[in-house]
Design a protein around this motif. Structure first.
Motif, PDB file in Angstrom:
ATOM      1  N   LYS A 191      12.112   3.991   5.506  1.00 44.96           N
ATOM      2  CA  LYS A 191      12.820   4.954   4.658  1.00 44.96           C
ATOM      3  C   LYS A 191      12.086   5.174   3.339  1.00 44.96           C
ATOM      4  O   LYS A 191      12.026   6.292   2.823  1.00 44.96           O
ATOM      5  CB  LYS A 191      14.255   4.466   4.412  1.00 44.96           C
ATOM      6  N   THR A 192      11.489   4.101   2.807  1.00 39.29           N
ATOM      7  CA  THR A 192      10.686   4.235   1.585  1.00 39.29           C
ATOM      8  C   THR A 192       9.496   5.147   1.835  1.00 39.29           C
ATOM      9  O   THR A 192       9.158   5.996   0.997  1.00 39.29           O
ATOM     10  CB  THR A 192      10.190   2.852   1.116  1.00 39.29           C
ATOM     11  N   ALA A 193       8.847   4.963   2.975  1.00 41.57           N
ATOM     12  CA  ALA A 193       7.691   5.796   3.315  1.00 41.57           C
ATOM     13  C   ALA A 193       8.098   7.265   3.409  1.00 41.57           C
ATOM     14  O   ALA A 193       7.375   8.155   2.944  1.00 41.57           O
ATOM     15  CB  ALA A 193       7.072   5.323   4.622  1.00 41.57           C
ATOM     16  N   GLN A 194       9.260   7.528   3.987  1.00 40.71           N
ATOM     17  CA  GLN A 194       9.747   8.907   4.062  1.00 40.71           C
ATOM     18  C   GLN A 194       9.964   9.493   2.668  1.00 40.71           C
ATOM     19  O   GLN A 194       9.583  10.632   2.396  1.00 40.71           O
ATOM     20  CB  GLN A 194      11.053   8.962   4.853  1.00 40.71           C
ATOM     21  N   VAL A 225       0.817  -1.224   0.000  1.00 42.31           N
ATOM     22  CA  VAL A 225       0.000   0.000   0.000  1.00 42.31           C
ATOM     23  C   VAL A 225       0.845   1.265   0.000  1.00 42.31           C
ATOM     24  O   VAL A 225       0.398   2.310  -0.502  1.00 42.31           O
ATOM     25  CB  VAL A 225      -0.981   0.007   1.198  1.00 42.31           C
ATOM     26  N   ILE A 226       2.066   1.195   0.523  1.00 36.73           N
ATOM     27  CA  ILE A 226       2.918   2.385   0.544  1.00 36.73           C
ATOM     28  C   ILE A 226       3.564   2.617  -0.820  1.00 36.73           C
ATOM     29  O   ILE A 226       3.546   3.734  -1.357  1.00 36.73           O
ATOM     30  CB  ILE A 226       3.988   2.266   1.644  1.00 36.73           C
ATOM     31  N   GLU A 227       4.117   1.571  -1.418  1.00 34.67           N
ATOM     32  CA  GLU A 227       4.784   1.743  -2.713  1.00 34.67           C
ATOM     33  C   GLU A 227       3.803   2.027  -3.834  1.00 34.67           C
ATOM     34  O   GLU A 227       4.156   2.679  -4.814  1.00 34.67           O
ATOM     35  CB  GLU A 227       5.627   0.504  -3.029  1.00 34.67           C
ATOM     36  N   SER A 228       2.579   1.548  -3.720  1.00 32.81           N
ATOM     37  CA  SER A 228       1.581   1.781  -4.767  1.00 32.81           C
ATOM     38  C   SER A 228       0.937   3.157  -4.681  1.00 32.81           C
ATOM     39  O   SER A 228       0.220   3.572  -5.598  1.00 32.81           O
ATOM     40  CB  SER A 228       0.478   0.724  -4.671  1.00 32.81           C
ATOM     41  N   GLY A 229       1.189   3.874  -3.581  1.00 33.24           N
ATOM     42  CA  GLY A 229       0.551   5.177  -3.409  1.00 33.24           C
ATOM     43  C   GLY A 229      -0.854   5.071  -2.828  1.00 33.24           C
ATOM     44  O   GLY A 229      -1.578   6.060  -2.758  1.00 33.24           O
ATOM     45  N   ARG A 230      -1.249   3.885  -2.435  1.00 34.10           N
ATOM     46  CA  ARG A 230      -2.592   3.658  -1.883  1.00 34.10           C
ATOM     47  C   ARG A 230      -2.781   4.330  -0.536  1.00 34.10           C
ATOM     48  O   ARG A 230      -3.877   4.782  -0.202  1.00 34.10           O
ATOM     49  CB  ARG A 230      -2.814   2.137  -1.753  1.00 34.10           C
ATOM     50  N   ALA A 246      11.540  13.531   9.936  1.00 29.94           N
ATOM     51  CA  ALA A 246      10.396  14.122   9.252  1.00 29.94           C
ATOM     52  C   ALA A 246       9.380  13.034   8.914  1.00 29.94           C
ATOM     53  O   ALA A 246       9.743  11.952   8.444  1.00 29.94           O
ATOM     54  CB  ALA A 246      10.850  14.824   7.970  1.00 29.94           C
ATOM     55  N   GLY A 247       8.120  13.298   9.191  1.00 28.81           N
ATOM     56  CA  GLY A 247       7.047  12.381   8.805  1.00 28.81           C
ATOM     57  C   GLY A 247       6.943  11.110   9.627  1.00 28.81           C
ATOM     58  O   GLY A 247       6.183  10.212   9.269  1.00 28.81           O
ATOM     59  N   LEU A 248       7.682  11.031  10.725  1.00 25.53           N
ATOM     60  CA  LEU A 248       7.625   9.834  11.562  1.00 25.53           C
ATOM     61  C   LEU A 248       7.403  10.221  13.021  1.00 25.53           C
ATOM     62  O   LEU A 248       8.167  11.001  13.584  1.00 25.53           O
ATOM     63  CB  LEU A 248       8.929   9.030  11.471  1.00 25.53           C
ATOM     64  N   THR A 249       6.343   9.684  13.606  1.00 25.14           N
ATOM     65  CA  THR A 249       6.126   9.848  15.049  1.00 25.14           C
ATOM     66  C   THR A 249       6.231   8.478  15.694  1.00 25.14           C
ATOM     67  O   THR A 249       5.807   7.473  15.118  1.00 25.14           O
ATOM     68  CB  THR A 249       4.755  10.496  15.329  1.00 25.14           C
ATOM     69  N   LEU A 257       4.137   8.079   9.070  1.00 31.02           N
ATOM     70  CA  LEU A 257       3.893   6.875   9.859  1.00 31.02           C
ATOM     71  C   LEU A 257       3.885   7.210  11.346  1.00 31.02           C
ATOM     72  O   LEU A 257       4.679   8.032  11.807  1.00 31.02           O
ATOM     73  CB  LEU A 257       4.990   5.833   9.612  1.00 31.02           C
ATOM     74  N   VAL A 258       3.000   6.550  12.074  1.00 26.24           N
ATOM     75  CA  VAL A 258       3.105   6.483  13.532  1.00 26.24           C
ATOM     76  C   VAL A 258       3.542   5.061  13.845  1.00 26.24           C
ATOM     77  O   VAL A 258       2.877   4.096  13.442  1.00 26.24           O
ATOM     78  CB  VAL A 258       1.771   6.806  14.223  1.00 26.24           C
ATOM     79  N   LEU A 259       4.669   4.926  14.517  1.00 20.41           N
ATOM     80  CA  LEU A 259       5.284   3.622  14.778  1.00 20.41           C
ATOM     81  C   LEU A 259       5.461   3.405  16.274  1.00 20.41           C
ATOM     82  O   LEU A 259       5.733   4.364  17.009  1.00 20.41           O
ATOM     83  CB  LEU A 259       6.655   3.552  14.104  1.00 20.41           C
ATOM     84  N   ASN A 260       5.343   2.176  16.716  1.00 24.41           N
ATOM     85  CA  ASN A 260       5.642   1.889  18.109  1.00 24.41           C
ATOM     86  C   ASN A 260       7.146   1.858  18.334  1.00 24.41           C
ATOM     87  O   ASN A 260       7.916   1.506  17.445  1.00 24.41           O
ATOM     88  CB  ASN A 260       5.015   0.556  18.552  1.00 24.41           C
ATOM     89  N   GLY A 261       7.562   2.265  19.531  1.00 28.52           N
ATOM     90  CA  GLY A 261       8.972   2.233  19.863  1.00 28.52           C
ATOM     91  C   GLY A 261       9.654   3.583  19.754  1.00 28.52           C
ATOM     92  O   GLY A 261       9.048   4.639  19.975  1.00 28.52           O
TER      93      GLY A 261
END
Length: 309
Positions: A100-103, A76-81, A125-128, A109-113
């Motif tokens: 890194k691809t998502a960035q 879903v990330i690489e397809s732009g979905r 940037a773009g990561l919480t 993205l909101v990620l655990n940890g």
């Protein structure tokens, strides 16, 4: 919480968007496994809350498989979905390249940890990152069990220690601090065996087997909801009393068991409050993917029969 205007999609998130949908209004939620009641409930909450705000929600189910989680998210990330994704990673390190691809594609993205779990240094940037305070969680588990041992068992106990599988987020912090807190609170509590737990049925079987070799065990450190409920089932199946068990998680079944006196205490994650904070943080980043993300904490609370829910 039940879904309202959220859109339910196949687990891989590959369904075609409805008329007028766009990636900018599509949020992916990837939980650990929907067979975990707390994760299922959280996914329903995300669908309800996000749907009510006009977002299309794609729920993915990795089923505790880090490779499946990676494959489904990559699609879903690489397809732009996906316009953004809230990911509770099974194994954070497995997603390092995808993050890194998502960035690069400006998919927040909101990620655990914490950033270091994903091979990063510092905020990005773009990561919480949403982090459970694992040290505080472990301390609360250990102190609660020690209190139970002192109250109900005269300060001495034979304890079954359940632990998470290697690679589980927070494993080292939780296991270190819970044992330190137990020793400080009830020095007469002795760990007699250790069981690695995952899903509930296997946890019940493994703890039942451990009881055969340790028939005098009378307390359990339940590492999570599945392990704790498995332990309660194992002791019941063996016809043994379980006066003292504490755990972390706090799904509805566990909280009912606390109310019924079957579980002494749950260090309960406040999923609804966390869901609102995580979703709102993600959608804010979707509006500006270049903005620096932040570190947020998952609220938690010790629930006992006396304290109520």
């Amino acid at each position: 919480m039940t879904a309202c205007s959220g859109t339910t999609q196949p687990a891989d998130g590959t369904a075609t968007a409805g008329s007028g949908d766009s990636a900018k209004k599509t949020v992916v939620f990837s939980a650990l496994a929907l067979k975990i009641p707390a994760m299922k409930s959280l996914s329903e909450g995300v669908k309800a809350y996000g749907g009510g705000k006009g977002y299309e929600i794609l729920v993915q189910d990795p089923n505790l498989d880090p490779q499946k989680q990676l494959t489904d998210l990559k699609s879903v990330i690489e397809s732009g979905r996906a316009g953004g994704a809230w990911v509770i990673a099974v194994q954070p390190a497995a997603l390092s390249a995808l993050v890194k691809t998502a960035q690069e594609k400006k998919v927040p993205l909101v990620l655990n940890g914490v950033p270091e779990d994903y091979g990063l240094s510092g905020m990005q940037a773009g990561l919480t990152f949403a982090k459970i305070d694992y040290a505080a969680q472990g301390k609360a588990i250990g102190e609660s069990l020690g209190k139970c041992v002192n109250e109900k068992l005269g300060g001495k106990a034979k304890v079954v220690l359940t632990v998470s599988a290697p690679g589980t987020a927070g494993k080292e912090e939780v296991e270190k601090t819970q044992l330190e807190a137990l020793k400080a609170t009830a020095p007469g509590a002795e760990i007699v065996t250790e069981v690695t737990v995952g899903e509930r049925a296997k946890a019940q079987t493994d703890i039942g087997n451990a009881l055969q070799g340790n028939p005098d065990a009378n307390a359990v450190i339940g590492n999570n909801d599945e392990g704790a409920l498995g332990a309660v089932g194992a002791f019941a199946a063996a016809g043994k009393e379980l006066p003292c068990i504490t755990e972390t998680g706090g799904n509805d079944e566990v909280l009912q068991a606390v109310k019924d006196g079957k579980i002494y205490a749950s260090v309960a994650l406040q999923f609804e409050a966390d869901m609102v904070q995580s979703f709102d943080t993600l959608t804010a980043m979707m509006a500006d993917p270049t903005a620096l993300g932040k570190q947020i904490a998952t609220p938690q609370k010790v629930i006992t029969k006396e304290s109520g829910q």
